[in-house]
Design a protein around this motif. Structure first.
Motif, mmCIF file in Angstrom:
data_model
loop_
_atom_site.group_PDB
_atom_site.id
_atom_site.type_symbol
_atom_site.label_atom_id
_atom_site.label_comp_id
_atom_site.label_asym_id
_atom_site.label_seq_id
_atom_site.Cartn_x
_atom_site.Cartn_y
_atom_site.Cartn_z
ATOM 1 N N LEU A 1 0.820 -1.202 0.000
ATOM 2 C CA LEU A 1 0.000 0.000 0.000
ATOM 3 C C LEU A 1 0.860 1.262 0.000
ATOM 4 O O LEU A 1 0.643 2.194 0.778
ATOM 5 N N GLY A 2 1.857 1.265 -0.860
ATOM 6 C CA GLY A 2 2.657 2.475 -1.035
ATOM 7 C C GLY A 2 3.351 2.907 0.221
ATOM 8 O O GLY A 2 4.190 2.201 0.780
ATOM 9 N N TYR A 3 2.990 4.095 0.733
ATOM 10 C CA TYR A 3 3.626 4.678 1.911
ATOM 11 C C TYR A 3 2.709 4.678 3.134
ATOM 12 O O TYR A 3 3.100 5.150 4.198
ATOM 13 N N GLY A 4 1.478 4.183 2.973
ATOM 14 C CA GLY A 4 0.571 4.119 4.119
ATOM 15 C C GLY A 4 0.129 5.465 4.631
ATOM 16 O O GLY A 4 -0.160 5.633 5.822
ATOM 17 N N ILE A 5 0.072 6.456 3.733
ATOM 18 C CA ILE A 5 -0.281 7.830 4.115
ATOM 19 C C ILE A 5 -1.754 8.085 3.811
ATOM 20 O O ILE A 5 -2.296 7.577 2.816
ATOM 21 N N ASP A 6 -2.404 8.889 4.651
ATOM 22 C CA ASP A 6 -3.828 9.180 4.461
ATOM 23 C C ASP A 6 -4.099 10.649 4.748
ATOM 24 O O ASP A 6 -4.298 11.053 5.893
ATOM 25 N N THR A 7 -4.073 11.487 3.689
ATOM 26 C CA THR A 7 -4.408 12.903 3.817
ATOM 27 C C THR A 7 -5.371 13.274 2.698
ATOM 28 O O THR A 7 -5.611 12.497 1.770
ATOM 29 N N GLU A 8 -5.901 14.489 2.761
ATOM 30 C CA GLU A 8 -6.820 14.945 1.713
ATOM 31 C C GLU A 8 -6.112 15.060 0.369
ATOM 32 O O GLU A 8 -6.650 14.700 -0.679
ATOM 33 N N LYS A 9 -4.896 15.551 0.384
ATOM 34 C CA LYS A 9 -4.156 15.779 -0.853
ATOM 35 C C LYS A 9 -3.627 14.480 -1.448
ATOM 36 O O LYS A 9 -3.608 14.299 -2.677
ATOM 37 N N LYS B 1 9.933 15.810 -8.468
ATOM 38 C CA LYS B 1 11.048 16.650 -8.873
ATOM 39 C C LYS B 1 11.314 17.730 -7.835
ATOM 40 O O LYS B 1 10.393 18.230 -7.186
ATOM 41 N N ASP B 2 12.586 18.093 -7.717
ATOM 42 C CA ASP B 2 13.001 19.155 -6.799
ATOM 43 C C ASP B 2 12.611 18.865 -5.355
ATOM 44 O O ASP B 2 12.361 19.791 -4.563
ATOM 45 N N SER B 3 12.497 17.567 -5.005
ATOM 46 C CA SER B 3 12.179 17.150 -3.629
ATOM 47 C C SER B 3 10.846 17.707 -3.147
ATOM 48 O O SER B 3 10.661 18.004 -1.960
ATOM 49 N N ILE B 4 9.898 17.835 -4.086
ATOM 50 C CA ILE B 4 8.562 18.301 -3.723
ATOM 51 C C ILE B 4 7.752 17.113 -3.206
ATOM 52 O O ILE B 4 7.600 16.101 -3.883
ATOM 53 N N SER B 5 7.206 17.250 -1.995
ATOM 54 C CA SER B 5 6.428 16.178 -1.379
ATOM 55 C C SER B 5 5.053 16.070 -2.017
ATOM 56 O O SER B 5 4.359 17.076 -2.215
ATOM 57 N N ALA B 6 4.654 14.828 -2.326
ATOM 58 C CA ALA B 6 3.305 14.598 -2.848
ATOM 59 C C ALA B 6 2.251 14.845 -1.777
ATOM 60 O O ALA B 6 1.076 15.058 -2.076
ATOM 61 N N VAL B 7 2.665 14.822 -0.529
ATOM 62 C CA VAL B 7 1.727 14.989 0.586
ATOM 63 C C VAL B 7 1.400 16.458 0.815
ATOM 64 O O VAL B 7 0.242 16.827 1.030
ATOM 65 N N THR B 8 2.412 17.320 0.737
ATOM 66 C CA THR B 8 2.208 18.735 1.067
ATOM 67 C C THR B 8 2.315 19.672 -0.126
ATOM 68 O O THR B 8 1.860 20.812 -0.067
ATOM 69 N N LYS C 1 5.081 20.804 -1.007
ATOM 70 C CA LYS C 1 6.191 21.672 -0.650
ATOM 71 C C LYS C 1 7.488 20.869 -0.603
ATOM 72 O O LYS C 1 7.476 19.650 -0.521
ATOM 73 N N ARG C 2 8.594 21.581 -0.650
ATOM 74 C CA ARG C 2 9.900 20.924 -0.579
ATOM 75 C C ARG C 2 10.189 20.475 0.855
ATOM 76 O O ARG C 2 9.922 21.194 1.806
ATOM 77 N N GLY C 3 10.712 19.280 0.977
ATOM 78 C CA GLY C 3 11.106 18.779 2.287
ATOM 79 C C GLY C 3 10.096 17.826 2.887
ATOM 80 O O GLY C 3 8.935 17.765 2.463
ATOM 81 N N PRO C 4 10.517 17.061 3.901
ATOM 82 C CA PRO C 4 9.653 16.040 4.500
ATOM 83 C C PRO C 4 8.550 16.631 5.370
ATOM 84 O O PRO C 4 8.722 17.688 5.983
ATOM 85 N N SER C 5 7.432 15.945 5.413
ATOM 86 C CA SER C 5 6.307 16.343 6.251
ATOM 87 C C SER C 5 6.308 15.517 7.528
ATOM 88 O O SER C 5 7.197 14.703 7.778
ATOM 89 N N GLU C 6 5.281 15.703 8.335
ATOM 90 C CA GLU C 6 5.169 14.941 9.587
ATOM 91 C C GLU C 6 4.998 13.451 9.333
ATOM 92 O O GLU C 6 5.286 12.636 10.208
ATOM 93 N N TRP C 7 4.594 13.054 8.120
ATOM 94 C CA TRP C 7 4.419 11.638 7.822
ATOM 95 C C TRP C 7 5.765 10.924 7.687
ATOM 96 O O TRP C 7 5.851 9.706 7.838
ATOM 97 N N THR C 8 6.794 11.673 7.420
ATOM 98 C CA THR C 8 8.149 11.120 7.451
ATOM 99 C C THR C 8 8.704 11.144 8.863
ATOM 100 O O THR C 8 9.381 10.212 9.303
ATOM 101 N N GLN C 9 8.387 12.192 9.588
ATOM 102 C CA GLN C 9 8.979 12.410 10.904
ATOM 103 C C GLN C 9 8.297 11.623 12.024
ATOM 104 O O GLN C 9 8.899 11.382 13.061
ATOM 105 N N ASN C 10 7.053 11.217 11.811
ATOM 106 C CA ASN C 10 6.304 10.522 12.864
ATOM 107 C C ASN C 10 5.623 9.281 12.292
ATOM 108 O O ASN C 10 4.518 9.362 11.751
ATOM 109 N N TRP C 11 6.284 8.130 12.414
ATOM 110 C CA TRP C 11 5.738 6.893 11.848
ATOM 111 C C TRP C 11 4.433 6.458 12.506
ATOM 112 O O TRP C 11 3.641 5.699 11.913
ATOM 113 N N ARG C 12 4.166 6.937 13.711
ATOM 114 C CA ARG C 12 2.919 6.551 14.396
ATOM 115 C C ARG C 12 1.685 7.040 13.655
ATOM 116 O O ARG C 12 0.600 6.462 13.798
#
Length: 532
Positions: A137-145, A169-176, A178-189
């Motif tokens: 199931l990919g990355y197991g992420i669940d957001t509106e975007k 491209k350019d380290s743009i997150s599919a979740v946000t 924006k460039r850089g990691p979101s809380e879904w990278t920082q908090n596995w819980r």
């Protein structure tokens, strides 16, 4: 004439300053005399009596001791500033470890800390979990975007996911976006919570840094140390989760490796989830946790300052009142460790209260706090430092008293000494204040042996003051050293030197009195030393 008048005014001001200093000195000395060996003995003998059974955190003995301390503060007429209108700041101490954990994949038993690892705190007991369909199931992420759960049914199934999040491209997150990691990278819980929300039973998380992470995880999971908190309630919030190595992931994926790799590339390229991939594997899980939960409490004695402005600043005086409890029929009374320091803080609180009754201070507010959980890893003071009743930004210093009733081998012929630790680590003023108080009043031998940065005993990091120092708050620790009965059944009240305790407690008061009454709070002029 003008010059003569100016000199006269100057001499008058100096004389007034001198008189004021003499008055303040007399006040401090008279208040310190209310701290007596007889009253210290009464408190220490009560706390170290068989009735309190060694005061181990989370036991009836500790609760009885806390009740006694409450009764003393109530007899002083102190306000109740703790939880639920009491003198207590209630705390939970928790330890969760694996009693057993077994994970089998395709009939092969996986090795804990070699093929996988799992956090007990984030998992529940499982008698047997088997026969479930496994989905990638990919990355197991669940957001509106972005949601890997869109269009997927994972109820009653298990999922395999990557850690982190997809980047284009350019380290743009599919979740946000924006460039850089979101809380879904920082908090596995967040991922195991999303899995729980959608009904998944188990989550296998591919850890690309498995070898690097597993050593730290192993140390934490196998530790017997207790942590603060009430627990994560995984049965309510988390799907069971297992971090796996890349090698284990390949065994789960099997012949679907190319399909999974292709799905991941599409996710990263398009920034959209892909349909789940059914994985042809079988697994069986059985696990049971060992949970130890204790409840303790800090006991708070608060004396509000008399100065309209300075009363918003707080001096915290601490001692731990817990000890080791019972082992079978043996009671570890903990008279020196630390009924001695606890008794001193009770007497110091009474001296400050007497000053207030006489209308002579203290100018700043003083919190006399008896903490629990010290013997479990400085947990009571850590809890206060993380959940302060009064702002840490307004806390000017911590004065900590831990074991002042005996003498060590080095000073066997001279009881009139005390080890001083930490006073100069953050503030040179704190060191100078204690030195002046001692030379003016107590005249004890101040031994700085254990204050050395290379001290192998590391006492600077081993008592409750350090949780304040770690927050940048100057702290001083009074300690008379260890002895043959340290942490033994022989640490009894009849071996305490109450005359010594009186002298040390009065020094602690004199230093505390100066801290609470000087015009300006002491300055932090040293760099914080991080615990190595």
């Amino acid at each position: 004439m003008k010059r003569t008048a100016s000199l006269a005014l100057l001499f008058f001001a100096l004389s007034q300053t001198s008189l004021w200093a003499q008055y303040q000195s007399a006040v401090s000395e008279n208040l310190a005399k209310t701290i007596t060996a007889a009253e210290l003995e009464q408190h220490a003998r009560t706390l170290a009596s068989p009735e309190f059974e060694g005061r181990e955190t989370g036991t009836e003995g500790q609760r009885k001791a806390a009740g006694y301390l409450e009764s003393v503060f109530e007899s002083y007429g102190l306000p109740k500033v703790g939880s639920d209108g009491s003198y207590l700041q209630k705390i939970s101490f928790l330890a969760e470890n694996w009693e057993n954990i077994s994970v089998q994949l395709n009939g092969e038993t996986l090795r804990n800390f070699q093929d996988f690892y799992a956090w007990p705190s984030a998992n529940t007991n499982v008698e047997k979990l088997a026969g479930q369909e496994v989905l990638f199931l990919g990355y197991g992420i669940d957001t509106e975007k972005y949601s890997d759960y869109a269009g997927a049914n994972v109820a009653g199934k298990s999922i395999l996911i990557y850690s982190g999040e997809p980047f284009g491209k350019d380290s743009i997150s599919a979740v946000t976006g924006k460039r850089g990691p979101s809380e879904w990278t920082q908090n596995w819980r967040l991922k195991v919570r999303a899995a729980k929300k959608h009904g998944a039973s188990a989550v296998f998380i591919i850890d690309p840094d498995f070898k690097a992470n597993v050593m730290e995880v192993r140390k934490a999971v196998l530790s017997s140390r207790m942590l603060l908190g009430w627990g994560e309630e995984p049965e309510k919030w988390h799907a069971n989760s297992y971090f796996i190595s890349s090698e284990t992931a390949r065994k789960i994926v099997g012949p679907q490796l190319k399909t999974v790799a292709k799905a991941r590339k599409k996710i990263q390229k398009k920034g959209r989830n892909q349909p789940p991939v059914v994985l042809p594997c079988t697994f069986e899980i059985a696990q049971k946790k060992r949970v130890r939960q204790l409840t303790g409490s800090n006991v708070l004695g608060f004396i509000e300052g008399t100065d309209p402005v300075l009363k918003n600043e707080i001096l915290v005086v601490t001692a731990h009142y817990d000890h080791l409890g019972k082992r079978g029929e043996d009671i570890y009374f903990g008279a020196d460790d630390n009924a001695s320091g606890t008794s001193a803080v009770l007497e110091i609180a009474e001296a400050f209260l007497e000053a207030k009754k006489q209308g002579i201070g203290p100018r700043r507010s003083v919190l006399c706090m008896l903490v629990s959980g010290e013997e479990k890893g400085l947990l009571g003071s850590q809890y206060y430092a993380e959940n302060p009743v009064f702002p840490l930004a307004s806390t000017i210093a911590n004065v900590n008293v831990d074991m002042i009733g005996r003498q060590d081998e080095k000073h066997k012929d001279n009881p009139d000494y005390i080890y001083v630790i930490g006073a100069d680590r953050l503030s040179s003023e704190l060191h100078e204040i204690n030195e002046t108080a001692n030379s003016t009043y107590s005249k004890l031998e101040l031994d700085y042996t254990y204050n050395a940065e290379d001290d192998p005993n590391r006492y600077y990091y081993r008592s409750d003051h350090y949780n304040f120092a770690e927050k940048g708050i100057p702290a001083i620790f009074y300690f008379s050293g260890t002895h043959v009965d340290y942490h033994g059944v022989g640490d009894t009240a009849d071996k305490l030197n109450f005359g010594k305790m009186e002298k040390v407690a009065r020094l602690v008061f004199h230093t505390s009195w100066e801290l609470a009454n000087r015009d300006k709070r002491i300055v932090v002029d040293k760099k914080l030393e991080v615990k190595p």
